[in-house]
Design a protein around this motif. Structure first.
Motif, PDB file in Angstrom:
ATOM      1  N   LEU A 169      33.510  34.816 -30.689  1.00 54.00           N
ATOM      2  CA  LEU A 169      33.294  35.375 -29.354  1.00 54.00           C
ATOM      3  C   LEU A 169      34.549  35.317 -28.502  1.00 54.00           C
ATOM      4  O   LEU A 169      34.750  36.152 -27.618  1.00 54.00           O
ATOM      5  CB  LEU A 169      32.141  34.649 -28.662  1.00 54.00           C
ATOM      6  CG  LEU A 169      30.760  34.816 -29.302  1.00 54.00           C
ATOM      7  CD1 LEU A 169      29.686  34.156 -28.442  1.00 54.00           C
ATOM      8  CD2 LEU A 169      30.431  36.283 -29.517  1.00 54.00           C
ATOM      9  N   LEU A 170      35.406  34.337 -28.765  1.00 48.15           N
ATOM     10  CA  LEU A 170      36.692  34.271 -28.069  1.00 48.15           C
ATOM     11  C   LEU A 170      37.524  35.514 -28.374  1.00 48.15           C
ATOM     12  O   LEU A 170      38.164  36.094 -27.486  1.00 48.15           O
ATOM     13  CB  LEU A 170      37.452  33.012 -28.500  1.00 48.15           C
ATOM     14  CG  LEU A 170      38.928  32.899 -28.102  1.00 48.15           C
ATOM     15  CD1 LEU A 170      39.083  32.931 -26.587  1.00 48.15           C
ATOM     16  CD2 LEU A 170      39.542  31.630 -28.682  1.00 48.15           C
ATOM     17  N   VAL A 171      37.492  35.949 -29.641  1.00 50.46           N
ATOM     18  CA  VAL A 171      38.288  37.107 -30.059  1.00 50.46           C
ATOM     19  C   VAL A 171      37.599  38.416 -29.684  1.00 50.46           C
ATOM     20  O   VAL A 171      38.242  39.349 -29.194  1.00 50.46           O
ATOM     21  CB  VAL A 171      38.542  37.059 -31.580  1.00 50.46           C
ATOM     22  CG1 VAL A 171      39.263  38.326 -32.039  1.00 50.46           C
ATOM     23  CG2 VAL A 171      39.349  35.829 -31.946  1.00 50.46           C
ATOM     24  N   GLY A 172      36.274  38.484 -29.915  1.00 50.58           N
ATOM     25  CA  GLY A 172      35.593  39.762 -29.752  1.00 50.58           C
ATOM     26  C   GLY A 172      34.722  39.890 -28.532  1.00 50.58           C
ATOM     27  O   GLY A 172      33.950  40.854 -28.435  1.00 50.58           O
ATOM     28  N   GLY A 173      34.839  38.955 -27.582  1.00 48.03           N
ATOM     29  CA  GLY A 173      33.970  38.990 -26.414  1.00 48.03           C
ATOM     30  C   GLY A 173      34.629  39.443 -25.136  1.00 48.03           C
ATOM     31  O   GLY A 173      34.075  39.236 -24.046  1.00 48.03           O
ATOM     32  N   GLY A 174      35.813  40.049 -25.239  1.00 48.82           N
ATOM     33  CA  GLY A 174      36.485  40.531 -24.043  1.00 48.82           C
ATOM     34  C   GLY A 174      37.099  39.440 -23.196  1.00 48.82           C
ATOM     35  O   GLY A 174      37.377  39.649 -22.010  1.00 48.82           O
ATOM     36  N   VAL A 175      37.338  38.269 -23.793  1.00 46.18           N
ATOM     37  CA  VAL A 175      37.912  37.147 -23.040  1.00 46.18           C
ATOM     38  C   VAL A 175      39.402  37.358 -22.810  1.00 46.18           C
ATOM     39  O   VAL A 175      39.886  37.337 -21.677  1.00 46.18           O
ATOM     40  CB  VAL A 175      37.659  35.817 -23.775  1.00 46.18           C
ATOM     41  CG1 VAL A 175      38.367  34.669 -23.056  1.00 46.18           C
ATOM     42  CG2 VAL A 175      36.171  35.546 -23.870  1.00 46.18           C
TER      43      VAL A 175
END
Length: 238
Positions: A169-175
């Motif tokens: 989620l860090l990579v693919g969550g828009g962070v």
């Protein structure tokens, strides 16, 4: 009893080196590094204005989901939850104490990251109430998912899965990476994730000065209801 348990939960959380790495060190490093070095194309404007909302969302996820899932999973494995469930503190009181602990930790995270962001030149905009509502719904969504994982998987599996989900989620969550850098089909799917809804909503408000981000709030509310309901139904205390 709830206040005493919440204070204990918070102390244990802040004394845990792995938890501090997730909740403080990693978000801080990401904010400082990506704001100072041109590694990722964050679009028009200063990088810190794009990154700060995403890092705030990451801080919520690291505490409410990853940290809570791992800690609760091992408490369940070692029989701590079973013993606490037999104490005068009711089970709903224990869950309330854990929630209060998460909220206290998040407040500390937000204060620290906000101070660092201002030092880096951050210029936020928008409605503070919208930001608060996003953070509360995001916390509820991630808490439900974290408790569901901790209450159904073995502790070792929870440790591995929670950290893996955190990284994905860090990579693919828009962070730190804008969602528009992904293929259109992937954007549609990633946009429905709670981390994407939280980071996107915070970015709309704090960077672009938008009003109430109803779409993102709806996504977070749905995740919160589904996660908490599933955790309440399937959570095993032993």
């Amino acid at each position: 009893m709830i206040a005493a348990q919440a204070a204990l939960e918070t102390k244990m959380l802040l004394r845990n080196g792995e938890q501090l790495l997730l909740t403080v060190v990693i978000p801080t490093l990401l904010l400082v590094l990506f704001s100072s070095v041109d590694i990722v194309d964050t679009g028009a404007g200063r990088a810190v204005d794009f990154l700060t909302p995403g890092v705030l969302a990451l801080a919520v996820m690291s505490t409410a989901f990853t940290g809570q899932a791992i800690a609760t999973g091992f408490e369940r494995r070692y029989g701590v939850l079973k013993r606490l469930a037999a104490s005068p503190l009711p089970r709903w009181g224990l869950m309330t104490a854990k929630t209060v602990s998460v909220l206290v930790t998040e407040v500390l995270q937000v204060v620290l990251l906000t101070v660092i962001a201002f030092a880096l030149g951050w210029s936020p905009h928008g409605n503070p109430f919208a930001v608060l509502l996003l953070m509360v719904l995001g916390t509820a969504a991630f808490s439900g998912l974290g408790l569901l994982m901790a209450g159904t998987l073995k502790a070792e599996a929870t440790l591995a899965a929670a950290n893996l989900v955190f990284l994905l989620l860090l990579v693919g969550g828009g962070v730190v990476v804008p969602l528009d850098k992904f293929p259109p089909a992937a954007q549609d799917v990633l946009g429905l994730l709670p981390i994407s809804a939280l980071s996107g909503g915070l970015r709309d408000v704090l960077q672009h000065g938008a009003g109430m981000p109803w779409g993102n709030l709806t996504v977070l509310a749905l995740w919160a209801v589904a996660g908490l309901a599933a955790a309440g139904k399937f959570f095993r205390w032993e």
